[in-house]
Design a protein around this motif. Structure first.
Motif, mmCIF file in Angstrom:
data_model
loop_
_atom_site.group_PDB
_atom_site.id
_atom_site.type_symbol
_atom_site.label_atom_id
_atom_site.label_comp_id
_atom_site.label_asym_id
_atom_site.label_seq_id
_atom_site.Cartn_x
_atom_site.Cartn_y
_atom_site.Cartn_z
ATOM 1 N N ARG A 19 7.546 -4.131 -4.387
ATOM 2 C CA ARG A 19 8.443 -3.034 -3.974
ATOM 3 C C ARG A 19 9.681 -3.594 -3.268
ATOM 4 O O ARG A 19 10.786 -3.072 -3.406
ATOM 5 C CB ARG A 19 7.717 -2.063 -3.030
ATOM 6 C CG ARG A 19 6.604 -1.269 -3.667
ATOM 7 C CD ARG A 19 7.166 -0.161 -4.535
ATOM 8 N NE ARG A 19 6.120 0.716 -4.980
ATOM 9 C CZ ARG A 19 5.395 0.539 -6.091
ATOM 10 N NH1 ARG A 19 5.659 -0.478 -6.882
ATOM 11 N NH2 ARG A 19 4.448 1.391 -6.422
ATOM 12 N N SER A 27 9.155 5.592 -3.541
ATOM 13 C CA SER A 27 8.113 4.714 -2.992
ATOM 14 C C SER A 27 8.094 4.793 -1.462
ATOM 15 O O SER A 27 9.132 4.658 -0.803
ATOM 16 C CB SER A 27 8.395 3.265 -3.427
ATOM 17 O OG SER A 27 7.877 2.343 -2.493
ATOM 18 N N TYR A 28 6.879 5.009 -0.897
ATOM 19 C CA TYR A 28 6.734 5.052 0.557
ATOM 20 C C TYR A 28 7.058 3.678 1.154
ATOM 21 O O TYR A 28 7.722 3.594 2.191
ATOM 22 C CB TYR A 28 5.306 5.477 0.927
ATOM 23 C CG TYR A 28 5.064 5.455 2.416
ATOM 24 C CD1 TYR A 28 5.708 6.361 3.266
ATOM 25 C CD2 TYR A 28 4.213 4.520 2.997
ATOM 26 C CE1 TYR A 28 5.512 6.335 4.629
ATOM 27 C CE2 TYR A 28 4.006 4.484 4.367
ATOM 28 C CZ TYR A 28 4.654 5.397 5.183
ATOM 29 O OH TYR A 28 4.457 5.357 6.542
ATOM 30 N N VAL A 29 6.584 2.613 0.501
ATOM 31 C CA VAL A 29 6.847 1.253 0.997
ATOM 32 C C VAL A 29 8.359 1.011 1.058
ATOM 33 O O VAL A 29 8.881 0.516 2.070
ATOM 34 C CB VAL A 29 6.152 0.199 0.103
ATOM 35 C CG1 VAL A 29 6.604 -1.203 0.464
ATOM 36 C CG2 VAL A 29 4.629 0.324 0.212
ATOM 37 N N LYS A 45 5.344 2.714 13.135
ATOM 38 C CA LYS A 45 4.144 3.076 12.354
ATOM 39 C C LYS A 45 2.952 2.211 12.757
ATOM 40 O O LYS A 45 1.838 2.713 12.892
ATOM 41 C CB LYS A 45 4.403 2.961 10.845
ATOM 42 C CG LYS A 45 5.411 3.946 10.289
ATOM 43 C CD LYS A 45 5.056 5.393 10.536
ATOM 44 C CE LYS A 45 3.801 5.851 9.833
ATOM 45 N NZ LYS A 45 3.500 7.277 10.099
ATOM 46 N N GLU A 49 -0.359 3.873 14.251
ATOM 47 C CA GLU A 49 -1.669 3.715 13.581
ATOM 48 C C GLU A 49 -2.649 2.958 14.479
ATOM 49 O O GLU A 49 -3.858 3.232 14.440
ATOM 50 C CB GLU A 49 -1.510 3.008 12.230
ATOM 51 C CG GLU A 49 -0.546 3.667 11.236
ATOM 52 C CD GLU A 49 -0.839 5.117 10.909
ATOM 53 O OE1 GLU A 49 -1.912 5.626 11.287
ATOM 54 O OE2 GLU A 49 0.023 5.772 10.286
ATOM 55 N N PHE A 74 -2.630 -1.406 6.328
ATOM 56 C CA PHE A 74 -1.553 -1.217 5.355
ATOM 57 C C PHE A 74 -0.177 -1.413 6.020
ATOM 58 O O PHE A 74 0.675 -2.142 5.499
ATOM 59 C CB PHE A 74 -1.654 0.182 4.717
ATOM 60 C CG PHE A 74 -0.419 0.590 3.988
ATOM 61 C CD1 PHE A 74 -0.049 -0.044 2.810
ATOM 62 C CD2 PHE A 74 0.409 1.591 4.494
ATOM 63 C CE1 PHE A 74 1.116 0.312 2.131
ATOM 64 C CE2 PHE A 74 1.573 1.952 3.828
ATOM 65 C CZ PHE A 74 1.923 1.307 2.643
HETATM 66 N N1 LIG Z 1 -2.175 1.866 1.113
HETATM 67 C C1 LIG Z 1 -1.192 2.608 1.105
HETATM 68 C C2 LIG Z 1 -1.011 3.618 2.121
HETATM 69 N N2 LIG Z 1 -1.747 3.952 3.200
HETATM 70 C C3 LIG Z 1 -1.084 4.944 3.806
HETATM 71 N N3 LIG Z 1 0.053 5.248 3.138
HETATM 72 C C4 LIG Z 1 1.052 6.260 3.468
HETATM 73 O O1 LIG Z 1 1.423 6.114 4.810
HETATM 74 C C5 LIG Z 1 2.080 7.294 5.207
HETATM 75 C C6 LIG Z 1 2.010 7.458 6.696
HETATM 76 O O2 LIG Z 1 0.799 8.005 7.073
HETATM 77 P P1 LIG Z 1 0.760 9.079 8.231
HETATM 78 O O3 LIG Z 1 -0.672 9.384 8.443
HETATM 79 O O4 LIG Z 1 1.513 8.606 9.415
HETATM 80 O O5 LIG Z 1 1.456 10.344 7.558
HETATM 81 P P2 LIG Z 1 2.896 11.001 7.702
HETATM 82 O O6 LIG Z 1 2.654 12.380 8.156
HETATM 83 O O7 LIG Z 1 3.594 10.840 6.375
HETATM 84 O O8 LIG Z 1 3.709 10.218 8.857
HETATM 85 P P3 LIG Z 1 5.297 9.991 8.960
HETATM 86 O O9 LIG Z 1 5.625 8.762 8.124
HETATM 87 O O10 LIG Z 1 5.998 11.218 8.436
HETATM 88 O O11 LIG Z 1 5.579 9.731 10.412
HETATM 89 C C7 LIG Z 1 1.507 8.417 4.347
HETATM 90 O O12 LIG Z 1 2.565 8.981 3.611
HETATM 91 C C8 LIG Z 1 0.541 7.695 3.417
HETATM 92 O O13 LIG Z 1 0.635 8.153 2.087
HETATM 93 C C9 LIG Z 1 0.121 4.422 2.072
HETATM 94 N N4 LIG Z 1 1.078 4.306 1.091
HETATM 95 C C10 LIG Z 1 0.891 3.342 0.130
HETATM 96 N N5 LIG Z 1 -0.200 2.502 0.112
HETATM 97 C C11 LIG Z 1 -0.318 1.429 -0.897
HETATM 98 O O14 LIG Z 1 0.977 0.981 -1.245
HETATM 99 C C12 LIG Z 1 1.161 1.039 -2.642
HETATM 100 C C13 LIG Z 1 2.616 1.320 -2.966
HETATM 101 O O15 LIG Z 1 2.942 2.615 -2.508
HETATM 102 P P4 LIG Z 1 4.402 3.240 -2.870
HETATM 103 O O16 LIG Z 1 5.396 2.335 -2.238
HETATM 104 O O17 LIG Z 1 4.405 4.618 -2.264
HETATM 105 O O18 LIG Z 1 4.474 3.256 -4.356
HETATM 106 C C14 LIG Z 1 0.203 2.135 -3.112
HETATM 107 O O19 LIG Z 1 -0.163 1.959 -4.460
HETATM 108 C C15 LIG Z 1 -0.984 1.928 -2.178
HETATM 109 O O20 LIG Z 1 -1.816 0.877 -2.673
#
Ligand SMILES: N=c1c2ncn([C@@H]3O[C@H](COP(=O)(O)OP(=O)(O)OP(=O)(O)O)[C@@H](O)[C@H]3O)c2ncn1[C@@H]1O[C@H](COP(=O)(O)O)[C@@H](O)[C@H]1O
Length: 99
Positions: A19, A27-29, A45, A49, A74
């Motif tokens: 990413r 993408s969240y990342v 974060k 956490e 994470f």
């Molecule tokens: N393991 C994770 C993972 N764990 C937690 N999170 C996200 O972390 C975020 C934060 O969690 P919170 O409980 O704080 O929720 P929130 O209410 O959104 O908090 P704020 O960010 O708004 O303050 C949430 O949106 C979760 O979806 C993750 N997002 C992604 N992954 C991994 O990362 C990979 C790539 O993700 P993308 O970048 O999104 O494609 C995925 O395939 C996963 O394997």
């Protein structure tokens, strides 16, 4: 615990690095890595956490401990990727401490 049990950490770390190198829309990342607050957003974060994990332990709630520790690990992986530290760097350091 077997090595295979924790291989998911390597797999997720690889996705995080991908990413970083190849940004993806939605993408969240990427939203963390490109945040206007810079590294401070990722540190927020990690702190959040860590606190949630501590509260889950205080509550003696095993399901919540698993959930919050997964969130913490994470976000630690994202922090390492953002700072250019690899999982190999961490494993080398931990191996040095074996006695
Ligand atoms: N393991 C994770 C993972 N764990 C937690 N999170 C996200 O972390 C975020 C934060 O969690 P919170 O409980 O704080 O929720 P929130 O209410 O959104 O908090 P704020 O960010 O708004 O303050 C949430 O949106 C979760 O979806 C993750 N997002 C992604 N992954 C991994 O990362 C990979 C790539 O993700 P993308 O970048 O999104 O494609 C995925 O395939 C996963 O394997």
């Amino acid at each position: 615990m077997t090595d295979a049990d924790m291989s998911v950490l390597n797999e997720v770390f690889d996705v995080i690095i991908d990413r970083k190198n190849n940004p993806v829309e939605g993408s969240y990342v990427c939203s963390l890595l490109d945040h206007r607050k810079g590294i401070n957003k990722i540190l927020e974060k990690v702190g959040e956490e860590a606190t949630e994990t501590i509260l889950a332990v205080k509550d003696n709630d095993k399901e919540e401990i698993i959930y919050e520790t997964s969130d913490l690990l994470f976000h630690l992986l994202v922090m390492l990727a953002a700072t250019g530290v690899s999982l190999e760097d961490i494993s080398e350091e931990m191996k040095k401490r074996r006695h």
